[in-house]
Scaffold this active site. Structure first.
Site, PDB file in Angstrom:
ATOM      1  CD  GLN A  94      65.281  55.565  41.254  1.00  0.00           C
ATOM      2  OE1 GLN A  94      64.264  56.241  41.159  1.00  0.00           O
ATOM      3  NE2 GLN A  94      65.632  54.996  42.397  1.00  0.00           N
ATOM      4  CB  SER A 146      67.116  47.424  25.425  1.00  0.00           C
ATOM      5  OG  SER A 146      66.670  47.190  26.740  1.00  0.00           O
ATOM      6  CG  ASP A 181      74.131  59.396  37.852  1.00  0.00           C
ATOM      7  OD1 ASP A 181      73.214  60.150  37.485  1.00  0.00           O
ATOM      8  OD2 ASP A 181      74.074  58.712  38.887  1.00  0.00           O
ATOM      9  CD  GLN A 240      72.042  60.669  33.825  1.00  0.00           C
ATOM     10  OE1 GLN A 240      72.194  61.874  33.958  1.00  0.00           O
ATOM     11  NE2 GLN A 240      71.340  59.938  34.685  1.00  0.00           N
ATOM     12  CG  HIS A 264      72.458  61.951  41.232  1.00  0.00           C
ATOM     13  ND1 HIS A 264      72.596  62.740  42.352  1.00  0.00           N
ATOM     14  CD2 HIS A 264      73.699  61.486  40.944  1.00  0.00           C
ATOM     15  CE1 HIS A 264      73.874  62.748  42.730  1.00  0.00           C
ATOM     16  NE2 HIS A 264      74.557  62.001  41.886  1.00  0.00           N
ATOM     17  N   GLY A 286      64.945  51.754  43.255  1.00  0.00           N
ATOM     18  CA  GLY A 286      63.776  51.618  42.393  1.00  0.00           C
ATOM     19  C   GLY A 286      62.799  50.535  42.827  1.00  0.00           C
ATOM     20  CG  ASP A 299      72.848  61.238  46.134  1.00  0.00           C
ATOM     21  OD1 ASP A 299      71.876  60.728  46.715  1.00  0.00           O
ATOM     22  OD2 ASP A 299      73.517  60.632  45.271  1.00  0.00           O
TER      23      ASP A 299
END
Ligand code: NAD
Ligand code: MG
Length: 351
Positions: free
Chosen positions: A29, A52, A84, A87, A109, A135, A192
């Site tokens: 995403q 990263s 998720d 997070q 979400h 995505g 979902d």
């Protein structure tokens, strides 16, 4: 149809004019949101860990990249697009402490808000734009001039500007070209999870495996069983996607349609309905979420075992071999332990 759909004309881009949007994460995403927002003229900064590998990709796209804390400090809107399960930790350490007063915190979400994993302070607005597609599709459809439909929700509008900003965000990623539907964090999260468990991932995978095994155990060739129970599924789903069940039934033979009516409800029967209700109850009462959180905290022992077990299923081995000769379908092989949501996206497979 009673639900109101929101389109481009319902979303004023001015709500994000002069604002900076921080996109946290650059996976499936994340890359699509950042690139679409950027091309829609929104000021974007991508927040990533110093180590990263995606940093170079962001810079090559002409978008600013910063450490997560710095990106958040500079932003009016912060969209969290890390997995998720990650997070809460990223929010607690790098996002929460650095949110500007009156900032809008966004999600794709509702899991972490709905299950109280993340609890932003009272002055922070909380919204959601949840695209109904992966995505890479959000990106490619936008580039082709279209959009992927999405859900949007406002959980808290402390400033009175959250709703307009959330709609403007949905427009900037292209979603209002297709239409967005208003929901709540509870409704989005529960439906979902139920959709992916009952049909999209869980139900479909179990149905394919069981039908494949039934044919193979009865002595039919595994290659033939693969074509009948997995390969042809795409053709059927494409028909349903274009014209619903009616168009699928219009296109298949009358024999197939008759078998659909008389055998389908025997296979997906009232036991399945009872189990679906039970699965939905466990989503609603939080026990599915609690079990998944515990599984992650324990280092995912069951998840890894189950993933490995299905990775080497006969339907997978036969399928990989057959697909390798069908270049037209752009075959891709996922190695053991590599399975990840963002295959096809920049950074895919980097987790
Ligand atoms: P993803 O798995 O593609 O990963 C996103 C990014 O987070 C990657 O850049 C990854 O490197 C980074 N990341 C991974 N672990 C991290 C960690 N521990 N700390 C910090 N960064 C980490 O995620 P995604 O599928 O894009 O999902 C992001 C959000 O979008 C989720 O809330 C998900 O539910 C939602 N969503 C996903 C889809 C989809 O189809 N993938 C669709 C709709 C909504
Ligand atoms: Mg979904």
């Amino acid at each position: 149809m009673t639900a109101k759909m929101y389109y481009d004309n319902d979303a004023d881009p001015a709500a994000l004019a002069g604002k900076t949007v921080a996109i946290i994460g650059y996976g499936s995403q994340g890359h699509a949101h950042a690139l679409n927002l950027h091309e829609s003229g929104v000021d974007v900064v991508v927040g990533l860990a110093a180590s990263s590998k995606s940093r170079a990709l962001v810079e090559d796209a002409g978008i600013r990249v910063a450490d997560v804390a710095d990106a958040v400090r500079s932003a009016d809107v912060v969209m969290i697009l890390v997995p998720d399960t990650a997070q809460k930790a990223v929010y607690d350490t790098e996002i929460g402490p650095n949110l500007r007063p009156g900032a809008l915190l966004m999600f794709a979400h509702g899991f972490n808000i709905h299950f109280n994993r993340i609890d932003p302070p009272a002055g922070i607005d909380v919204g959601m734009v949840a695209p109904k597609g992966p995505g890479h599709l959000l990106r490619s459809v936008y580039q082709a001039g279209g959009g992927v439909p999405a859900l949007f929700a406002v959980y808290r509008d402390a400033t009175g500007t959250a709703r307009a900003k959330t709609l403007a965000y949905a427009r900037a990623i292209g979603a209002t070209r297709a239409g967005v539907l208003e929901t709540t964090f509870a409704e989005e999260t529960e439906t979902d999870l139920f959709g992916e468990q009952s049909v999209l991932c869980g139900g479909t995978a179990a149905l394919v495996k069981m039908a494949f095994e039934t044919l193979v155990e009865a002595g039919y060739q595994p290659e033939l069983a693969y074509f009948e129970t997995l390969h042809e599924l795409k053709l059927i789903v494409d028909l349903m996607y274009r014209g619903g069940l009616n168009f699928m039934r219009f296109s298949v033979s009358d024999t197939a349609e008759w078998g659909d009516y008389v055998s389908g409800p025997r296979i997906i029967d009232s036991h399945v309905r009872e189990t679906m209700k039970q699965v939905l109850t466990e989503i609603q009462d939080g026990s599915f979420a609690a079990r998944w959180i515990t599984e992650n905290e324990a280092g995912r022992p069951n998840f890894d075992r189950l993933r490995q077990q299905d990775h080497d299923h006969l339907v997978e081995r036969v399928g990989a071999s057959l697909r390798s000769q069908m270049a037209f379908l752009n075959p891709i092989e996922v190695k053991a332990g590599q399975a990840q949501a963002s295959v096809g996206a920049p950074g895919g497979g980097s987790r």
